[in-house]
Design a protein around this motif. Structure first.
Motif, PDB file in Angstrom:
ATOM      1  N   ARG A  98       0.824  -1.198   0.005  1.00 43.71           N
ATOM      2  CA  ARG A  98      -0.064   0.095   0.092  1.00 43.71           C
ATOM      3  C   ARG A  98       0.860   1.166   0.130  1.00 43.71           C
ATOM      4  NH1 ARG A  98      -5.020   0.498   4.025  1.00 43.71           N
ATOM      5  NH2 ARG A  98      -5.920  -0.464   2.335  1.00 43.71           N
ATOM      6  N   LEU A  99       0.400   2.134  -0.876  1.00 40.52           N
ATOM      7  CA  LEU A  99       1.254   3.499  -0.767  1.00 40.52           C
ATOM      8  C   LEU A  99       0.291   4.671  -0.164  1.00 40.52           C
ATOM      9  CD1 LEU A  99       2.479   3.117  -4.288  1.00 40.52           C
ATOM     10  CD2 LEU A  99       3.939   3.781  -2.547  1.00 40.52           C
ATOM     11  N   VAL A 100       0.746   5.273   0.893  1.00 42.52           N
ATOM     12  CA  VAL A 100      -0.091   6.213   1.679  1.00 42.52           C
ATOM     13  C   VAL A 100       0.654   7.787   1.215  1.00 42.52           C
ATOM     14  CG1 VAL A 100      -0.691   7.210   3.669  1.00 42.52           C
ATOM     15  CG2 VAL A 100      -0.618   4.860   3.346  1.00 42.52           C
ATOM     16  N   HIS A 101      -0.344   8.426   0.721  1.00 47.31           N
ATOM     17  CA  HIS A 101       0.179   9.925   0.124  1.00 47.31           C
ATOM     18  C   HIS A 101      -0.201  10.909   1.220  1.00 47.31           C
ATOM     19  CE1 HIS A 101      -0.579  13.660  -2.287  1.00 47.31           C
ATOM     20  NE2 HIS A 101       0.792  13.466  -2.257  1.00 47.31           N
ATOM     21  N   LYS A 102       0.305  11.650   1.602  1.00 44.62           N
ATOM     22  CA  LYS A 102      -0.258  12.716   2.670  1.00 44.62           C
ATOM     23  C   LYS A 102      -0.256  13.914   1.761  1.00 44.62           C
ATOM     24  CE  LYS A 102       0.574  10.708   6.714  1.00 44.62           C
ATOM     25  NZ  LYS A 102      -0.456  10.451   7.613  1.00 44.62           N
ATOM     26  N   VAL A 103      -1.518  14.509   1.620  1.00 40.89           N
ATOM     27  CA  VAL A 103      -1.911  15.232   0.866  1.00 40.89           C
ATOM     28  C   VAL A 103      -1.527  16.583   1.079  1.00 40.89           C
ATOM     29  CG1 VAL A 103      -4.130  16.521  -0.093  1.00 40.89           C
ATOM     30  CG2 VAL A 103      -4.147  14.004   0.429  1.00 40.89           C
ATOM     31  N   ARG A 104      -1.492  17.229   2.274  1.00 40.43           N
ATOM     32  CA  ARG A 104      -0.798  18.462   2.463  1.00 40.43           C
ATOM     33  C   ARG A 104       0.503  18.496   2.336  1.00 40.43           C
ATOM     34  NH1 ARG A 104      -4.266  18.571   8.141  1.00 40.43           N
ATOM     35  NH2 ARG A 104      -6.532  18.655   7.172  1.00 40.43           N
ATOM     36  N   THR A 105       1.280  17.681   2.287  1.00 37.09           N
ATOM     37  CA  THR A 105       2.733  17.645   2.397  1.00 37.09           C
ATOM     38  C   THR A 105       3.621  17.300   1.150  1.00 37.09           C
ATOM     39  OG1 THR A 105       3.091  15.671   3.527  1.00 37.09           O
ATOM     40  CG2 THR A 105       2.859  17.752   5.071  1.00 37.09           C
ATOM     41  N   GLY A 106       2.853  16.379   0.523  1.00 34.93           N
ATOM     42  CA  GLY A 106       3.432  15.620  -0.407  1.00 34.93           C
ATOM     43  C   GLY A 106       4.166  14.240  -0.402  1.00 34.93           C
ATOM     44  N   MET A 107       4.544  13.835   1.097  1.00 39.17           N
ATOM     45  CA  MET A 107       5.131  12.765   1.547  1.00 39.17           C
ATOM     46  C   MET A 107       4.616  11.645   1.191  1.00 39.17           C
ATOM     47  SD  MET A 107       7.802  13.518   3.436  1.00 39.17           S
ATOM     48  CE  MET A 107       8.075  12.019   4.197  1.00 39.17           C
ATOM     49  N   LEU A 108       5.199  10.473   0.984  1.00 36.84           N
ATOM     50  CA  LEU A 108       4.934   9.413   0.306  1.00 36.84           C
ATOM     51  C   LEU A 108       5.292   8.347   1.193  1.00 36.84           C
ATOM     52  CD1 LEU A 108       3.032   8.397  -2.178  1.00 36.84           C
ATOM     53  CD2 LEU A 108       5.410   7.958  -3.441  1.00 36.84           C
ATOM     54  N   PHE A 109       4.732   7.170   1.355  1.00 35.92           N
ATOM     55  CA  PHE A 109       5.291   6.219   2.251  1.00 35.92           C
ATOM     56  C   PHE A 109       4.706   4.723   1.616  1.00 35.92           C
ATOM     57  CE2 PHE A 109       4.408   9.719   4.822  1.00 35.92           C
ATOM     58  CZ  PHE A 109       5.481   9.728   5.728  1.00 35.92           C
ATOM     59  N   LEU A 110       5.664   3.926   1.663  1.00 39.20           N
ATOM     60  CA  LEU A 110       5.410   2.309   0.973  1.00 39.20           C
ATOM     61  C   LEU A 110       5.408   1.624   2.264  1.00 39.20           C
ATOM     62  CD1 LEU A 110       5.456   0.278  -1.182  1.00 39.20           C
ATOM     63  CD2 LEU A 110       8.169   0.373  -1.300  1.00 39.20           C
ATOM     64  N   PHE A 305      -2.017   2.480   7.515  1.00 35.70           N
ATOM     65  CA  PHE A 305      -0.857   1.595   7.422  1.00 35.70           C
ATOM     66  C   PHE A 305      -0.912   0.335   8.004  1.00 35.70           C
ATOM     67  CE2 PHE A 305       0.695   6.215   7.534  1.00 35.70           C
ATOM     68  CZ  PHE A 305       1.724   6.251   6.640  1.00 35.70           C
ATOM     69  N   TYR A 306      -2.023  -0.008   8.472  1.00 31.85           N
ATOM     70  CA  TYR A 306      -2.076  -1.261   9.321  1.00 31.85           C
ATOM     71  C   TYR A 306      -2.230  -2.478   8.125  1.00 31.85           C
ATOM     72  CZ  TYR A 306      -3.570  -5.214  12.401  1.00 31.85           C
ATOM     73  OH  TYR A 306      -3.585  -6.198  13.102  1.00 31.85           O
ATOM     74  N   GLN A 307      -1.202  -3.170   8.537  1.00 31.87           N
ATOM     75  CA  GLN A 307      -0.819  -4.630   7.542  1.00 31.87           C
ATOM     76  C   GLN A 307      -1.243  -5.706   8.272  1.00 31.87           C
ATOM     77  OE1 GLN A 307       2.620  -4.875   5.444  1.00 31.87           O
ATOM     78  NE2 GLN A 307       1.686  -6.091   3.816  1.00 31.87           N
ATOM     79  N   LEU A 308      -2.447  -6.490   8.034  1.00 38.54           N
ATOM     80  CA  LEU A 308      -2.753  -7.396   9.108  1.00 38.54           C
ATOM     81  C   LEU A 308      -1.649  -8.927   8.847  1.00 38.54           C
ATOM     82  CD1 LEU A 308      -5.455  -6.026   8.449  1.00 38.54           C
ATOM     83  CD2 LEU A 308      -6.520  -8.180   9.118  1.00 38.54           C
ATOM     84  N   LYS A 309      -1.813  -9.951   9.791  1.00 42.36           N
ATOM     85  CA  LYS A 309      -0.793 -10.867   9.590  1.00 42.36           C
ATOM     86  C   LYS A 309      -0.961 -11.510   8.230  1.00 42.36           C
ATOM     87  CE  LYS A 309       0.348 -12.542  14.233  1.00 42.36           C
ATOM     88  NZ  LYS A 309       0.395 -13.622  15.331  1.00 42.36           N
ATOM     89  N   ASP A 310      -1.896 -11.515   7.694  1.00 35.51           N
ATOM     90  CA  ASP A 310      -2.101 -12.202   6.542  1.00 35.51           C
ATOM     91  C   ASP A 310      -1.479 -11.528   5.244  1.00 35.51           C
ATOM     92  OD1 ASP A 310      -4.098 -10.530   5.861  1.00 35.51           O
ATOM     93  OD2 ASP A 310      -5.875 -12.034   5.808  1.00 35.51           O
ATOM     94  N   HIS A 311      -0.970 -10.221   5.685  1.00 31.20           N
ATOM     95  CA  HIS A 311      -0.442  -9.292   4.784  1.00 31.20           C
ATOM     96  C   HIS A 311      -1.408  -8.292   4.059  1.00 31.20           C
ATOM     97  CE1 HIS A 311       3.095 -11.491   5.536  1.00 31.20           C
ATOM     98  NE2 HIS A 311       2.755 -12.456   4.842  1.00 31.20           N
ATOM     99  N   SER A 312      -2.747  -8.556   4.263  1.00 26.12           N
ATOM    100  CA  SER A 312      -3.779  -7.742   3.743  1.00 26.12           C
ATOM    101  C   SER A 312      -3.689  -6.306   4.471  1.00 26.12           C
ATOM    102  CB  SER A 312      -5.014  -8.273   3.880  1.00 26.12           C
ATOM    103  OG  SER A 312      -5.535  -8.488   5.032  1.00 26.12           O
ATOM    104  N   PHE A 313      -4.442  -5.546   4.013  1.00 30.29           N
ATOM    105  CA  PHE A 313      -4.349  -3.945   4.779  1.00 30.29           C
ATOM    106  C   PHE A 313      -5.904  -3.696   5.190  1.00 30.29           C
ATOM    107  CE2 PHE A 313      -0.529  -3.598   2.110  1.00 30.29           C
ATOM    108  CZ  PHE A 313       0.219  -2.988   3.027  1.00 30.29           C
ATOM    109  N   PHE A 314      -6.059  -2.881   6.279  1.00 25.86           N
ATOM    110  CA  PHE A 314      -7.153  -2.563   6.878  1.00 25.86           C
ATOM    111  C   PHE A 314      -7.811  -1.546   5.872  1.00 25.86           C
ATOM    112  CE2 PHE A 314      -9.442   0.835   9.311  1.00 25.86           C
ATOM    113  CZ  PHE A 314     -10.135  -0.170  10.472  1.00 25.86           C
TER     114      PHE A 314
END
Length: 356
Positions: A98-110, A305-314
């Motif tokens: 999952r990629l998370v984009h912070k709309v206000r700052t432009g930060m990107l998280f993998l 950001f929460y990734q479950l034990k089965d690798h799926s995401f919330f």
């Protein structure tokens, strides 16, 4: 780009990591942080000074200082919790990440099983990098059976007191008023975890608004003098609503040995008081099974950001299940503060009845 490896290759391309790393040791779970910016590692080392350890690490976070990066992906706005407004996070789910984009700052998280990367203007937005590092510990706690609560926490004589409240309810303010007392240590500010009768905090320092600082002699000096003079002219109602965050470095303000990472979960105080009320503040024990509406002040979404034990995401917008909270809370004393907001009364009550 279809996979985490594709994204990692793109984000890391052309960036050389500096020597050294910051390693956090969180109750035996170790997180290493690497970066292409020595200045960022220095800042993180100072921020996490009370948690520093040595390897080997359980996971590695890589923070890349660079301009905001456009990967050409389509992002979907993340549904925020009730009471929160405005765009904050947007997500894009690929095959294994999952990629998370912070709309206000432009930060990107993998976020993935094999790659944990923060990219963008990290130095300018170091608080978001700090949050992302903490996310890895949060995922570890949740994947190992902890329940997340929207609460601050203190520890006294190995017993933990959690303070929960609806948004803007004053849980951080009350927590910091009490923390100044001898024998009380800081556990957490906004996220508290319960597992098998124990409470756990995350190494996130309190971030408070001027409305909290101006009435606390321990925090008032953290405000720049010119800003303090401006704030002292404002009415209380306006002070309540100012969003202007300042980090509180606990041991700089309150002295050494004022941080604890865990305690025996003993009681939760729910701040259900009202700014406009004229009724005297009252604190009394409640049966949470009969007052289930108060669960909304305690329950907390694990977030994008929460990734479950089965690798799926919330998934965003998922309704939180009350049942696990009721099961865990049945063995914990629950108190409610009602009537008008009265920090002095609540502080005295906590010190006399809940932290003895």
């Amino acid at each position: 780009m279809k996979t985490a490896q594709d994204v990692a290759n793109k984000l890391l391309n052309g960036h050389s990591l500096v020597e050294g790393e910051v390693i956090l040791d969180l109750d035996g779970y170790k997180i290493a942080v690497q970066s292409n910016s020595g200045a960022l590692l220095d800042k993180l080392g100072i921020y996490f000074a009370h948690t520093l350890g040595t390897g080997p690490a359980d996971c590695v976070v890589t923070a890349i200082e660079c301009p905001a990066t456009d990967l050409g992906l389509t992002f979907t706005d993340w549904t925020r919790e009730p009471g929160k407004s405005g765009r904050k996070d947007a997500v894009a789910d690929l095959e294994d990440c999952r990629l998370v984009h912070k709309v206000r700052t432009g930060m990107l998280f993998l976020q993935s099983t094999d790659h944990l990367i923060a990219a963008g203007p990290c130095l300018e937005n170091d608080n978001q990098v700090i949050n992302y590092i903490n996310v890895q510990y949060i995922n570890h706690l949740l994947q190992n059976g902890s329940l997340i609560c929207h609460a601050s926490g203190l520890v006294s004589n190995a017993k933990a007191l959690a303070m929960a409240g609806f948004s803007g309810g004053g849980k951080s303010t009350l927590m910091l008023h009490i923390l100044a007392q001898d024998g009380i240590s800081y556990l957490t500010n906004d996220r508290l975890f319960i597992n098998n009768g124990s409470a756990y905090g995350i190494p996130k320092l309190p971030r408070v608004n001027p409305g909290t600082m101006i009435h606390d002699k321990n925090l008032k000096s953290l405000l720049p003098p010119d800003r303090l003079r401006e704030l002292e002219k404002l009415p209380q109602q306006q002070l309540w609503d100012i969003e202007e965050k300042y980090d509180v470095f606990i041991e700089d303000v309150y002295g050494p040995d004022k941080i604890n990472h865990t305690g025996r979960m003993d009681a939760i105080l729910i701040l259900n008081w009202e700014r406009e009320s004229s009724a005297p503040c009252r604190i009394h024990e409640v049966d949470i099974t009969e007052r289930t509406e108060l669960l909304q002040a305690i329950m907390k979404s694990p977030g994008p950001f929460y990734q479950l034990k089965d690798h799926s995401f919330f998934k965003g917008g998922m309704k939180l299940d009350e049942a696990p909270y009721l099961e865990v809370l049945k063995n914990i004393k629950i108190y409610e503060a009602s009537g008008k907001v009265d920090f002095a009364f609540a502080k005295d009550y906590c010190l006399t009845h809940l932290l003895t």
